[in-house]
Design an enzyme around this catalytic site. Structure first.
Site, mmCIF file in Angstrom:
data_model
loop_
_atom_site.group_PDB
_atom_site.id
_atom_site.type_symbol
_atom_site.label_atom_id
_atom_site.label_comp_id
_atom_site.label_asym_id
_atom_site.label_seq_id
_atom_site.Cartn_x
_atom_site.Cartn_y
_atom_site.Cartn_z
ATOM 1 N N THR A 573 0.859 -1.182 0.000
ATOM 2 C CA THR A 573 0.000 0.000 0.000
ATOM 3 C C THR A 573 0.894 1.230 0.000
ATOM 4 O OG1 THR A 573 0.005 0.320 2.388
ATOM 5 C CG2 THR A 573 -1.625 -1.223 1.506
ATOM 6 N N LYS A 596 6.938 2.742 1.897
ATOM 7 C CA LYS A 596 7.984 3.430 2.662
ATOM 8 C C LYS A 596 7.474 4.041 3.955
ATOM 9 C CE LYS A 596 9.433 5.306 -1.687
ATOM 10 N NZ LYS A 596 8.567 4.477 -2.381
ATOM 11 N N GLU A 623 13.710 -4.059 1.299
ATOM 12 C CA GLU A 623 14.584 -3.701 0.180
ATOM 13 C C GLU A 623 13.865 -2.854 -0.864
ATOM 14 O OE1 GLU A 623 17.664 -3.054 -0.945
ATOM 15 O OE2 GLU A 623 18.313 -5.109 -0.556
ATOM 16 N N VAL A 626 13.617 1.146 -1.140
ATOM 17 C CA VAL A 626 14.671 2.061 -1.564
ATOM 18 C C VAL A 626 15.033 1.894 -3.033
ATOM 19 C CG1 VAL A 626 17.022 2.853 -1.186
ATOM 20 C CG2 VAL A 626 15.634 2.188 0.758
ATOM 21 N N ASP A 695 9.615 11.628 -2.058
ATOM 22 C CA ASP A 695 9.840 10.198 -2.144
ATOM 23 C C ASP A 695 11.340 9.874 -2.000
ATOM 24 O OD1 ASP A 695 8.314 7.764 -2.676
ATOM 25 O OD2 ASP A 695 9.717 7.582 -4.359
ATOM 26 N N LYS A 699 13.482 7.783 0.979
ATOM 27 C CA LYS A 699 14.437 6.690 0.730
ATOM 28 C C LYS A 699 15.772 6.956 1.418
ATOM 29 C CE LYS A 699 12.448 5.236 -3.629
ATOM 30 N NZ LYS A 699 12.537 5.281 -5.076
ATOM 31 N N GLY A 811 9.390 1.134 -11.614
ATOM 32 C CA GLY A 811 8.484 0.283 -12.380
ATOM 33 C C GLY A 811 7.974 -0.845 -11.507
#
Ligand code: ADP
Ligand code: ASP
Ligand code: MG
Length: 833
Positions: A573, A596, A623, A626, A695, A699, A811
């Site tokens: 989500t 995240k 994983e 990021v 975003d 990260k 992607g």
């Protein structure tokens, strides 16, 4: 009678849905001898009913109505699936309607009173068992076996301790003989609701959570049955709770005494008092797998048990507090223990273990956390005089503890068992808070901090080689059961990748979205997943695709009540899911995140998630948050594991921003670059989430936290034109060309100096940044194009020339691949069950 009588209990998980009930009925029909069946409520129903009632107490009658509706829908659906249209089905549907209506009305009354007495709670919750037993009897009758519903309220006599009543064995025996004997003699199959009984004043009581186990043993004793079978969704009694100790193995045989200890210490597999009615009898109890009905499970009997393993099982009781009465003058006070436990008993508190220090300067016991305050008050009251005169210093409670009981008949006469327990813990630097040796010498119990319990249990399990019991056969092919939280683009890509090669190690058992869930404990087929994905693409929600409407927390609780294997929640989500993820951890799920937010919010929320995972002995992998599919966190961990120190992580982490800035360096207008990124599926639904740098900032915060950074996220350079920040998305995209000229000029200016613009983040243990920077066009980052990302690790070993990880960074497909890799790592580290 040719065949001896047996009593069979079907647990909640064995009565989860229509298919499970049909299977239970087939098992019973296929059994040649006389049977009495005890039924639990359908999986999750007891929790559901209690939840609605508690909401009602605080005035939320809407929630109670929702629960009544859920109860109704679930039972009606099963009734329709299992019974042909006709008088019998109509009668059953009417009974279901009546039960739901009564429930709603009782909850309304509770809301008015603002109080839920145990006696009211018992009356409310009893309909779970009564309904499931009624359904099972109807289904059996509709098949070949003549079954009859026999109400436990007419059979099981108890005391008046509502919420946790003790049975009156003599009276129950009389009633069971009177009600059930004639039915059995007439070759009828009585189906009795488990868990409930009647107090002397005629009110409904319950035997405490998990009480249908006790109903079964009680009836077996009352009727002189040869055998009791408890059908559960675990293979039998295991050496430890498989959710805490992945190496747990099936115990082929236990003596009544040993099973009683395991039950007493709260291993959920048996009700704590289930063995009492059959102790000292020749009745055999079997715990068998409802999933794999061919296997024999665990036999519990009066036969002497296997002596090669002095210790056979561990039971772990969580959420305990240790209450201590301490004082140097205590040795002189008369009857400390008697008065302490007199006070505890008067409060009807359930003490699980008693500890006494050899110096006699303290005595302690454990109670559930929630009862600690009451226990301190009661015991303090009993010693008022001594507290005033200073003979006793204080009565205090320490919360957040767990009790581990180490159980086995062979401990009597095997020297060094205690030493082995304690040295295994000492070797792992785990602190033991208190120790008790049961008077029977068949158990040693110790108190450890709650957070240490899973590790402590695994250490003790290993020290006694419990994974070798019964030949040490792993319980089943190791499987990892995956539950999807969210089923958007990434979720669907992941479903495709899992469904593709049909790997037996990984199964998807559930999908949740904001509408509800679909759940299939035996695994959703590849076809079903693809159907769901296609319908979701068209905008449908899972609740309307053969699923159930329910809040996510409830759905996870239900799924966890099944014997899922190495369950993993995959969060795909984009929501604030922290609370839900902590619930999942508490239920034994490992976590894989592509979302995240739970790890890039405040430091406190991040730390509390990590603490919850440590306390539950679970693993979180993230994983994909990021680098999508790139091994960035993995590389970091490997460096650290091999003793290197990472000084700085720097590079590009946003596939979208990379796509945009590299397209404009190649001469495309800014607006075209952004629209292409959206069209290709690289960007977030609103590309401003990427362009704003938010975003990327999340990260880099995640990376910095790995390195010990505790500060806030960086204030990122924002690429959205200030004038367009607040516009609706379509207007934003329409007006984007307004800034094309400005970007083109800036790009040309940099190109003239041999530079290109790149969005670069950097993390160190002390700081984070996220900036738009001009770098030499021929540098490694300057040469990147498309969505390619590049991350460099400067470490003690790679100081002069940093270690570099580079590849496509956006992607749905590559993100799904990153998640799948995390799921495989979890499944590779899993053993056995
Ligand atoms: P039922 O369906 O009969 O009510 P339960 O759900 O109460 O069955 O009991 C099975 C659960 O007990 C399993 O899901 C398992 O996680 C838990 N459990 C805890 N300790 C053990 C153990 N030692 N052996 C088997 N199961 C255990
Ligand atoms: N349904 C009850 C419970 O969930 C009793 C049982 O399942 O044994 O506790
Ligand atoms: Mg149970």
């Amino acid at each position: 009678m040719r065949h001896p009588l047996e009593v069979w209990k079907f647990g909640g998980a064995s009565l989860a849905d229509a298919a499970a009930i049909r299977k239970a009925a087939e098992l019973a029909t296929g059994h040649p001898g006389p049977l009495v069946i005890v039924a639990s409520a359908l999986a999750g129903v007891t929790d559901l009913l209690l939840g609605g009632a508690h909401a009602a107490v605080s005035g939320d009658t809407r929630q109670a109505s929702r629960v009544a509706a859920a109860f109704l829908v679930r039972h009606r659906k099963i009734a329709r699936e299992l019974l042909p249209a006709g008088a019998q089905r109509r009668a059953l549907l009417a009974a279901i309607d009546a039960a739901a209506r009564e429930y709603r009305e009782l909850c309304a009354a509770v809301a008015v009173l603002g109080h839920l007495a145990p006696r009211a709670s018992d009356m409310l919750v009893a309909r779970g068992e009564r309904m499931s037993a009624t359904m099972l009897a109807a289904v059996l009758t509709a098949s070949r076996r003549r079954a009859v519903y026999a109400d436990a309220l007419r059979i099981v006599a108890t005391d008046d301790e509502h919420g946790g009543a003790a049975p009156d064995v003599a009276e129950t025996t009389r009633r069971a003989q009177r009600v059930l004997r004639p039915l059995i003699a007439a070759r009828r199959l009585p189906v009795v609701p488990g868990f409930i009984g009647t107090a002397p004043d005629g009110t409904v009581t319950t035997l405490g959570r998990g009480g249908s186990d006790l109903t079964a043993t009680l009836l077996a004793r009352a009727l002189g049955a040869r055998q009791v079978v408890l059908w559960k969704d675990v293979p039998g009694i295991l050496t430890a709770d498989p959710r805490l100790v992945p190496d747990a193995r099936l115990i082929p045989h236990l003596h009544h005494r040993e099973a009683a200890e395991v039950a007493h210490y709260g291993a959920k597999v048996l009700h704590s008092r289930a063995l009492i009615p059959i102790a000292g009898t020749r009745i055999v109890l079997r715990v068998r797998s409802f999933i794999d009905t061919e296997r024999p499970g665990t036999e519990v009997s009066a036969r002497r048990s296997d002596q090669t393993h002095p210790v056979k099982a561990l039971a772990i009781v969580r959420n305990q507090a240790i209450v201590t009465v301490a004082g140097k003058g205590m040795a002189g006070v008369h009857g400390i223990a008697a008065r302490t436990f007199g006070a505890v008993d008067a409060e009807r508190l359930s003490v699980s273990t008693i500890f006494q220090a050899s110096s006699e300067s303290s005595i302690g016991f454990t109670v559930p956390d929630a009862e600690a305050a009451r226990a301190v008050r009661a015991v303090g009251g009993a010693f008022q005089g001594e507290l005033a005169s200073g003979l006793i210093d204080n009565v205090s409670a320490r919360a957040g503890m767990a009790v581990i009981a180490v159980v086995g008949d062979g401990m009597v006469g095997t020297p060094g068992v205690a030493a082995r327990v304690f040295s295994s813990l000492a070797a792992a630097s785990l602190n033991v808070v208190a120790i008790a040796q049961g008077s029977s010498e068949r158990n040693i119990s110790l108190v450890v901090r709650e957070a240490d319990a899973p590790e402590a249990a695994r250490r003790i399990h290993a020290a006694f080689q419990l994974s070798k019991i019964g030949g040490g056969r792993p319980l089943a092919t190791p499987r990892t059961d995956v539950v999807f939280l969210g089923f958007g683009r990434v979720g669907r890509a992941l479903a495709d990748q899992i469904a593709g090669p049909n790997d037996p190690r990984i199964r998807v058992i559930g999908v949740l979205d904001r509408s509800g869930y679909v759940f299939e404990p035996r695994g959703l087929s590849g076809r079903r997943l693809q159907d769901l994905a296609r319908e979701k693409d068209r905008g449908a929600l899972v609740a309307s695709l053969g699923g159930q409407a329910a809040p996510a927390g409830e759905a996870l609780t239900l799924m966890a009540s099944h014997a899922v294997s190495r369950p993993v929640v995959v969060d795909v989500t984009g929501d604030e899911t922290g609370d839900l993820l902590r619930t999942a951890l508490g239920h034994g799920f490992d976590l894989v995140l592509a979302n995240k937010k739970p790890v890039a919010g405040s430091w406190e929320s991040y730390a509390s998630l990590m603490a919850a995972s440590a306390a539950a002995g679970r693993t979180i992998r993230y994983e994909a948050t990021v680098g999508a599919g790139l091994p960035i966190i993995d590389t970091y961990k490997k460096l650290v594991e091999t003793g290197d120190r990472v000084l700085r992580i720097e590079g590009t982490v946003s596939g979208t921003l990379m796509y945009v800035v590299s397209a404009i360096s190649a001469g495309k207008p800014f607006s075209t670059a952004v629209r292409e990124a959206v069209a290709q599926g690289y960007a977030e639904p609103d590309p401003r989430d990427d362009l704003s740098g938010r975003d990327a900032a999340r990260k880099v915060l995640i990376l910095a936290r790995l390195m010990g950074y505790r500060g806030p996220a960086p204030a990122p350079d924002d690429l959205t034109p200030p004038a367009l920040r607040k516009l609706p998305l379509d207007q934003f995209l329409a007006r984007l060309p307004e800034v094309d000229a400005e970007w083109a000029a800036r790009t040309r200016r940099e190109a003239a100096r041999g530079r290109v613009l790149r969005y670069i983040v950097a993390a160190t243990p002390r700081g984070v940044s996220a900036r738009l920077i001009a770098v030499p066009a021929d540098s490694p980052i300057g040469a990147l194009h498309g969505t390619r990302n590049l991350i460099s690790f400067t470490t003690t070993r790679y100081r002069k020339e940093p270690l570099i990880v580079s590849g496509p960074g956006a992607g749905a497909e590559v993100t799904a691949a990153g998640i799948l890799n995390d799921i495989y790592s979890l499944s590779a580290s899993a053993h056995g069950y």
